[in-house]
Design a protein around this motif. Structure first.
Motif, PDB file in Angstrom:
ATOM      1  N   HIS A 151       0.844  -1.099  -0.064  1.00 46.74           N
ATOM      2  CA  HIS A 151      -0.092  -0.091  -0.070  1.00 46.74           C
ATOM      3  C   HIS A 151       0.865   1.068   0.181  1.00 46.74           C
ATOM      4  O   HIS A 151       1.818   1.286   0.567  1.00 46.74           O
ATOM      5  CB  HIS A 151      -1.038  -0.019   1.250  1.00 46.74           C
ATOM      6  CG  HIS A 151      -1.950  -1.063   1.289  1.00 46.74           C
ATOM      7  ND1 HIS A 151      -2.506  -1.317   2.488  1.00 46.74           N
ATOM      8  CD2 HIS A 151      -2.167  -1.954   0.422  1.00 46.74           C
ATOM      9  CE1 HIS A 151      -3.359  -2.529   2.086  1.00 46.74           C
ATOM     10  NE2 HIS A 151      -3.062  -2.830   0.918  1.00 46.74           N
ATOM     11  N   TYR A 206      -2.510  -4.508  -3.876  1.00 48.93           N
ATOM     12  CA  TYR A 206      -2.874  -3.299  -3.656  1.00 48.93           C
ATOM     13  C   TYR A 206      -4.419  -2.962  -3.819  1.00 48.93           C
ATOM     14  O   TYR A 206      -5.117  -3.988  -4.166  1.00 48.93           O
ATOM     15  CB  TYR A 206      -2.470  -2.247  -5.127  1.00 48.93           C
ATOM     16  CG  TYR A 206      -1.233  -2.456  -5.371  1.00 48.93           C
ATOM     17  CD1 TYR A 206      -0.421  -1.426  -4.782  1.00 48.93           C
ATOM     18  CD2 TYR A 206      -0.469  -3.249  -6.137  1.00 48.93           C
ATOM     19  CE1 TYR A 206       1.030  -1.166  -4.735  1.00 48.93           C
ATOM     20  CE2 TYR A 206       1.001  -3.251  -6.370  1.00 48.93           C
ATOM     21  CZ  TYR A 206       1.636  -2.269  -5.781  1.00 48.93           C
ATOM     22  OH  TYR A 206       3.007  -2.197  -6.000  1.00 48.93           O
ATOM     23  N   ARG A 207      -5.020  -1.906  -2.948  1.00 47.55           N
ATOM     24  CA  ARG A 207      -6.127  -1.685  -2.873  1.00 47.55           C
ATOM     25  C   ARG A 207      -6.885  -0.922  -4.151  1.00 47.55           C
ATOM     26  O   ARG A 207      -6.163   0.295  -4.401  1.00 47.55           O
ATOM     27  CB  ARG A 207      -6.563  -0.835  -1.623  1.00 47.55           C
ATOM     28  CG  ARG A 207      -6.113  -1.362  -0.307  1.00 47.55           C
ATOM     29  CD  ARG A 207      -6.104  -0.428   0.702  1.00 47.55           C
ATOM     30  NE  ARG A 207      -5.001   0.573   0.438  1.00 47.55           N
ATOM     31  CZ  ARG A 207      -4.889   1.521   1.170  1.00 47.55           C
ATOM     32  NH1 ARG A 207      -5.546   1.835   2.460  1.00 47.55           N
ATOM     33  NH2 ARG A 207      -3.961   2.562   1.056  1.00 47.55           N
ATOM     34  N   ASP A 241      -5.407   2.411  -3.344  1.00 52.42           N
ATOM     35  CA  ASP A 241      -4.006   2.714  -3.884  1.00 52.42           C
ATOM     36  C   ASP A 241      -3.989   3.293  -5.267  1.00 52.42           C
ATOM     37  O   ASP A 241      -3.711   4.335  -5.491  1.00 52.42           O
ATOM     38  CB  ASP A 241      -3.122   1.652  -3.762  1.00 52.42           C
ATOM     39  CG  ASP A 241      -2.977   1.102  -2.026  1.00 52.42           C
ATOM     40  OD1 ASP A 241      -2.481   2.080  -1.493  1.00 52.42           O
ATOM     41  OD2 ASP A 241      -3.486   0.013  -2.027  1.00 52.42           O
TER      42      ASP A 241
END
Length: 400
Positions: free
Chosen positions: A102, A139-140, A238
């Motif tokens: 992140h 990742y978000r 992100d």
């Protein structure tokens, strides 16, 4: 004046064509979206692959399971062997070992638009596979489907005609006068861990007209409405990926104003390359004009991605060389090649990344994964370069 009945193809005939086409689409969707079913991610990873994804050794994973930091792995009752780790389990490992990638809170979220005003260039294909590549890395990700055709929405498991309410689930109410102040109302979880979706359906098309009317009636710069909305949710992600309509309209202009990075997909053929060149010219002129009213906008990176490349076609190779000569610093190194694997997955409203079983052991699938991974890796690196918190790691990796 000519009587409409003098023409061999009447409006009734056209209505009949539309009805028959709708029947075919309905049957396809019934096959993919079975009643009462919900799309799920069937991917699992063995301990070796999980260790590679997490950045730790197999022993470290087993030790963490033994001392209770990680839950005991699920095992086959007959063989006693691990059945495989889900992506949720891999992300749990990353959290335990501190290897989630992140961005730091002070780093800017990347708002990446995959933009070209021409249809059929692979825009939605790039958005879907890039979202899932980044999710596999931990990742978000948020995907915002801004296209009323809703191809991306369908691949992520929602039937636009049934599961998506244009007045509650899409961007449509947000673009209306006195609409919601935040985009949180439209965020939906998907069957992919770490991927949220703001879906679309055909009703979003009406937003184009209402948006244009607002531009005429209101003094405020409404084309920044989407950018303002994204700011209300950006702290949760992100990367926010935007899939805009394949046309120059109010929503497309809003996407250009909202994004801080652009990927421009361009197949290496005369027509599409010509359209891309025209798109770049129009984009520059349009952004300059909009800057006079809403302020200038810049981008962290703007890159052209050659898509649907066929190495067997000499014309593709020739135009690709022209593209590289014309845009020596603007072309991505990776190329998304034409692949039957992508076509086969799309026909079943799937991505290549979620395919499982024997289909993933073919050479065609492996080659396609190599192309997709190369695109994802290059975009990931460009994104990380915009995050100061990642600079030390990038220097250690020899990238900065």
């Amino acid at each position: 004046m000519t009587d409409p009945q003098d023409y061999p193809v009447t409006l009734d005939e056209i209505d009949g064509l539309a009805l028959r086409a709708d029947t075919v689409i309905q049957r396809l969707r019934e096959r993919v979206f079975a009643p009462g079913s919900q799309k799920s991610l069937e991917l699992t990873f063995n301990v070796r692959t999980a260790a590679e994804m997490v950045g730790r050794t197999e022993k470290a994973i087993r030790d963490a399971e033994a001392d209770g930091r990680l839950p005991e792995p699920e095992k086959d009752p007959d063989t006693g062997r691990r059945t495989g780790y889900s992506l949720e389990a891999v992300n749990r490992m990353r959290e335990v070992f501190g290897t989630l990638p992140h961005r730091a809170p002070e780093d800017p979220a990347t708002v990446l638009a995959v933009q070209n005003f021409k249809g059929g260039v692979g825009k939605s294909t790039v958005v879907v596979h890039l979202a899932q590549y980044l999710a596999l890395k931990g990742y978000r990700v948020c995907v915002i489907d801004c296209d009323s055709q809703a191809s991306t929405t369908s691949v992520f498991g929602l039937n636009p005609d049934v599961d998506v309410d244009e007045d509650e689930d899409t961007l449509y109410p947000f673009f209306q006068h006195a609409g919601p102040e935040s985009l949180h109302y439209a965020l939906q979880a998907t069957y992919w861990p770490n991927v949220a979706l703001i879906p679309a359906n055909l009703g979003l098309y009406d937003a184009e007209y209402e948006f244009a009317a607002r531009m005429l009636q209101e003094q405020t710069f409404v084309l920044d409405r989407l950018r303002t909305g994204i700011q209300t949710i950006s702290s949760q992600f992100d990367v926010i990926l935007l899939d805009p309509p394949p046309a120059l309209g109010m929503i497309s202009l809003s996407v250009l104003r909202a994004a801080n990075a652009l990927i421009i997909p361009a197949p290496p053929n005369n027509i599409d390359f010509g359209s891309t060149a025209h798109f770049l010219k129009m984009m520059g002129a349009t952004l300059n004009e909009l800057a006079e009213h809403g302020g200038a906008r810049g981008y962290n990176f703007v890159k052209i991605l050659a898509t649907k490349m066929n190495d067997q076609k000499s014309a593709h190779q020739a135009i690709k060389r022209v593209m590289e000569a014309v845009f020596p610093h603007d072309m991505m190194t990776a190329v998304l090649k034409d692949s039957a694997e992508i076509d086969n997955a799309t026909a079943n409203l799937m991505s290549v990344y979620e395919m499982t079983g024997a289909a993933t052991r073919t050479e065609t699938h492996k080659r396609c994964r190599v192309y997709l991974d190369a695109v994802g890796r290059e975009v990931e690196t460009m994104i990380r370069k915009t995050w100061p918190s990642h600079h030390a790691a990038l220097r250690k990796e020899g990238i900065l």
